[in-house]
Design an enzyme around this catalytic site. Structure first.
Site, PDB file in Angstrom:
ATOM      1  N   GLU A 152       0.802  -1.220   0.000  1.00 58.82           N
ATOM      2  CA  GLU A 152       0.000   0.000   0.000  1.00 58.82           C
ATOM      3  C   GLU A 152       0.839   1.275   0.000  1.00 58.82           C
ATOM      4  O   GLU A 152       0.303   2.370  -0.180  1.00 58.82           O
ATOM      5  CB  GLU A 152      -0.955  -0.005   1.198  1.00 58.82           C
ATOM      6  CG  GLU A 152      -2.040  -1.060   1.055  1.00 58.82           C
ATOM      7  CD  GLU A 152      -3.018  -1.068   2.211  1.00 58.82           C
ATOM      8  OE1 GLU A 152      -2.681  -0.533   3.285  1.00 58.82           O
ATOM      9  OE2 GLU A 152      -4.117  -1.624   2.043  1.00 58.82           O
TER      10      GLU A 152
ATOM     11  N   GLU B  93       6.981 -21.709   8.507  1.00 55.72           N
ATOM     12  CA  GLU B  93       7.450 -20.858   9.600  1.00 55.72           C
ATOM     13  C   GLU B  93       8.550 -21.513  10.429  1.00 55.72           C
ATOM     14  O   GLU B  93       9.241 -20.845  11.198  1.00 55.72           O
ATOM     15  CB  GLU B  93       6.289 -20.479  10.511  1.00 55.72           C
ATOM     16  CG  GLU B  93       5.736 -21.591  11.366  1.00 55.72           C
ATOM     17  CD  GLU B  93       4.692 -21.085  12.353  1.00 55.72           C
ATOM     18  OE1 GLU B  93       4.912 -21.272  13.563  1.00 55.72           O
ATOM     19  OE2 GLU B  93       3.685 -20.504  11.912  1.00 55.72           O
TER      20      GLU B  93
END
Length: 309
Positions: A93, A124
């Site tokens: 963004e 992870e």
């Protein structure tokens, strides 16, 4: 029987606030929808206060990020699952909001692009994968790496932070548990203790909300310090669609005190740059003169206006 590794992990998780269960939520399935809404909203309302309690380390991180931006450095988020997606979201963004190059703020998620939409099993747990991704980016000491992990113990994030520190980059940790492993591993620890989740262990809830609030501050406030806003308005936005083009005209009109026709005309002369158009209208300068003044002022519109007035 669980193996020794799983037994140790179970014991470790039992110490984390984010994994705790509370007896007061044992009746959730018996409540009405209205009661559930009220209870969940009450939990969410605690997040802002928990973030406020970390204002000093957040401010330190913003100052460090800003200083490195000015040296040509980048901000790089690393995380897994929800935490990784929040970093990717914030990075994506920045270009339309602040007119930045896509390489300035980068989001890296364990498991790669696929993990943005789907779970990638065991990603992870790979402590070396983040190091490989950061190495591909040619990480330097001018960069900032922000590791995000609700538990504060994610191996992927720990590995990335260790590599970042080895090359001299600024390291920041965002966790939802105090005394976290990633907090210890980073130069700056932002530990927003949001407490047990509404659904035990579901860290996409309060922990995810806290992470979003913190990354909002890291980018938004560093961009303010870089002169990407003026009078609380975005002046480096990119008009990549019709709505943003209309917003650009409206912004120039409001900040320069002219009608929309004059704003649109000057924007065209300024090649679509809101900041340049405002400077031209505020000072009467030509596009070339205004552009030079902005360069001399390091992109700070207020200083450029002062210099030409």
């Amino acid at each position: 029987m669980p193996n020794d590794r799983l037994t140790a992990l179970i014991a470790e998780l039992s110490t984390l606030d984010t994994e705790a269960a509370t007896t007061e939520r044992g009746d959730l399935d018996l409540l009405s929808t209205a009661e559930l809404t009220e209870r969940m909203n009450a939990e969410d309302a605690r997040v802002a206060g928990a973030v406020a309690a970390q204002s000093l380390p957040i401010a330190a991180a913003i100052d460090g990020i800003t200083e490195r931006f000015r040296r040509g450095g980048r901000l790089i988020y690393i995380g897994a699952g929800t935490a990784g997606r929040i970093g990717v979201l914030d990075a994506s963004e920045c270009p339309p909001t602040f007119g930045t190059d896509p390489s300035l703020v980068v989001g890296i998620i364990a498991g790669g692009e696929t993990a943005i939409r789907s779970a990638v099993e065991n990603a992870e747990d790979d402590g070396h994968a983040a190091e490989a991704s950061l190495s591909e980016l040619q990480l330097t000491e001018a960069d900032t790496v922000v590791g995000i992990s609700a538990s504060g113990r994610t191996p992927y994030v720990l590995g990335g932070l260790a590599y970042a520190r080895s090359v001299g980059a600024l390291t920041v940790a965002i966790a939802s548990n105090a005394g976290s492993a990633i907090g210890t591993a980073a130069d700056i620890a932002i530990e927003v203790v949001t407490g047990p989740e509404f659904i035990s262990g579901s860290t996409r809830l309060k922990s995810g909300t806290a992470q979003k609030l913190v990354v909002n501050m890291l980018t938004t406030l560093s961009m303010i310090k870089l002169g990407k806003t003026y009078r609380g308005v975005m002046v480096d936005l990119l008009a990549t669609n019709e709505k943003l083009h209309a917003r650009s005209i409206r912004t120039v009109s409001q900040l320069a005190g002219v009608d929309t026709d004059d704003a649109a005309r000057t924007l065209r002369e300024a090649d679509g740059s809101v900041k340049l158009a405002v400077l031209m209208l505020a000072t009467g300068a030509s596009a070339s003169t205004a552009a030079s003044a902005l360069t001399d002022a390091d992109g700070l519109l207020r200083e450029a206006i002062s210099a030409l007035s």
